[in-house]
Design a protein around this motif. Structure first.
Motif, mmCIF file in Angstrom:
data_model
loop_
_atom_site.group_PDB
_atom_site.id
_atom_site.type_symbol
_atom_site.label_atom_id
_atom_site.label_comp_id
_atom_site.label_asym_id
_atom_site.label_seq_id
_atom_site.Cartn_x
_atom_site.Cartn_y
_atom_site.Cartn_z
ATOM 1 N N LEU A 75 0.818 -1.212 0.000
ATOM 2 C CA LEU A 75 0.000 0.000 0.000
ATOM 3 C C LEU A 75 0.851 1.261 0.000
ATOM 4 O O LEU A 75 1.603 1.507 0.947
ATOM 5 C CB LEU A 75 -0.889 0.055 1.249
ATOM 6 C CG LEU A 75 -1.789 -1.119 1.579
ATOM 7 C CD1 LEU A 75 -2.551 -0.828 2.860
ATOM 8 C CD2 LEU A 75 -2.727 -1.396 0.433
ATOM 9 N N ASP A 76 0.721 2.057 -1.045
ATOM 10 C CA ASP A 76 1.313 3.390 -1.029
ATOM 11 C C ASP A 76 0.530 4.189 0.005
ATOM 12 O O ASP A 76 -0.705 4.163 0.014
ATOM 13 C CB ASP A 76 1.201 4.021 -2.415
ATOM 14 C CG ASP A 76 1.882 5.366 -2.517
ATOM 15 O OD1 ASP A 76 2.661 5.728 -1.614
ATOM 16 O OD2 ASP A 76 1.637 6.072 -3.510
ATOM 17 N N VAL A 77 1.208 4.885 0.894
ATOM 18 C CA VAL A 77 0.525 5.640 1.944
ATOM 19 C C VAL A 77 -0.262 6.809 1.360
ATOM 20 O O VAL A 77 -1.439 6.997 1.654
ATOM 21 C CB VAL A 77 1.529 6.149 3.002
ATOM 22 C CG1 VAL A 77 0.847 7.074 3.998
ATOM 23 C CG2 VAL A 77 2.162 4.974 3.732
ATOM 24 N N ASN A 78 0.388 7.601 0.518
ATOM 25 C CA ASN A 78 -0.224 8.806 -0.039
ATOM 26 C C ASN A 78 -0.716 8.552 -1.455
ATOM 27 O O ASN A 78 0.087 8.291 -2.353
ATOM 28 C CB ASN A 78 0.790 9.958 -0.042
ATOM 29 C CG ASN A 78 1.231 10.319 1.345
ATOM 30 O OD1 ASN A 78 0.409 10.626 2.199
ATOM 31 N ND2 ASN A 78 2.524 10.252 1.596
ATOM 32 N N LEU A 79 -2.033 8.648 -1.629
ATOM 33 C CA LEU A 79 -2.642 8.425 -2.937
ATOM 34 C C LEU A 79 -3.087 9.754 -3.537
ATOM 35 O O LEU A 79 -3.115 10.787 -2.867
ATOM 36 C CB LEU A 79 -3.825 7.462 -2.805
ATOM 37 C CG LEU A 79 -3.482 6.090 -2.219
ATOM 38 C CD1 LEU A 79 -4.742 5.278 -1.991
ATOM 39 C CD2 LEU A 79 -2.507 5.343 -3.118
ATOM 40 N N LYS A 86 -5.344 8.983 1.765
ATOM 41 C CA LYS A 86 -4.386 8.133 2.470
ATOM 42 C C LYS A 86 -4.929 6.710 2.417
ATOM 43 O O LYS A 86 -6.140 6.494 2.433
ATOM 44 C CB LYS A 86 -4.243 8.564 3.931
ATOM 45 C CG LYS A 86 -3.781 9.991 4.117
ATOM 46 C CD LYS A 86 -2.300 10.087 4.031
ATOM 47 C CE LYS A 86 -1.858 11.497 4.421
ATOM 48 N NZ LYS A 86 -0.466 11.704 4.141
ATOM 49 N N SER A 87 -4.050 5.735 2.376
ATOM 50 C CA SER A 87 -4.482 4.347 2.202
ATOM 51 C C SER A 87 -4.952 3.673 3.490
ATOM 52 O O SER A 87 -5.187 2.475 3.506
ATOM 53 C CB SER A 87 -3.354 3.524 1.568
ATOM 54 O OG SER A 87 -2.231 3.494 2.414
ATOM 55 N N ALA A 113 4.106 1.312 1.696
ATOM 56 C CA ALA A 113 5.187 1.845 0.877
ATOM 57 C C ALA A 113 5.162 3.353 1.003
ATOM 58 O O ALA A 113 4.117 3.974 0.822
ATOM 59 C CB ALA A 113 4.988 1.426 -0.571
ATOM 60 N N SER A 114 6.314 3.920 1.327
ATOM 61 C CA SER A 114 6.338 5.359 1.529
ATOM 62 C C SER A 114 7.720 5.918 1.260
ATOM 63 O O SER A 114 8.722 5.296 1.596
ATOM 64 C CB SER A 114 5.921 5.695 2.961
ATOM 65 O OG SER A 114 5.992 7.076 3.183
ATOM 66 N N GLY A 115 7.724 7.081 0.671
ATOM 67 C CA GLY A 115 8.971 7.801 0.505
ATOM 68 C C GLY A 115 9.202 8.747 1.665
ATOM 69 O O GLY A 115 10.219 9.420 1.737
#
Length: 117
Positions: A55-59, A64-65, A82-84
């Motif tokens: 899951l990408d955190v920021n969509l 937000k996921s 998943a996050s940067g």
């Protein structure tokens, strides 16, 4: 316990989603579905057949996921965020979950998925 095989990808950047799909293919995993927003991801979860998720955190659009994470948790489906960004960007109730740092590497994805198994 074996590593999950049918993986849901929730990622709003098309090139990153395609890269993850390629990684899954090379790792011998199957794509259970791909979504770039909360509504589509929840439909895929309801349809079943998911062993784990990335899951990408920021969509897109400021989403937000976390509602997706909640649905996966209710269904006992393991997932990795998943996050940067920093871990502080993850809601407090999910901070104990595994994270996968961007930029992704195939080795990093493999280790994250194996840890869910």
């Amino acid at each position: 316990m074996s590593s999950p095989q049918n993986i849901l990808i929730v990622e709003d950047e098309p090139l990153i989603a395609l890269m993850l799909e390629d990684f899954l293919d090379v790792l011998g995993k199957k794509l259970a579905g791909s979504a770039d927003n909360i509504a589509d991801a929840l439909k895929l979860i309801d349809a079943g057949g998911i062993d784990a998720a990335i899951l990408d955190v920021n969509l897109r659009g400021g989403e937000k996921s976390f509602p997706i994470a909640d649905a996966l948790a209710r269904n006992n489906i393991p997932f990795v965020f998943a996050s940067g960004g920093l871990a502080e960007s993850i809601s407090e109730q999910h901070r104990d979950r595994a994270t996968l740092a961007k930029p992704f590497t195939m080795d990093g994805v493999a280790k994250a998925l194996d840890a869910l198994g």
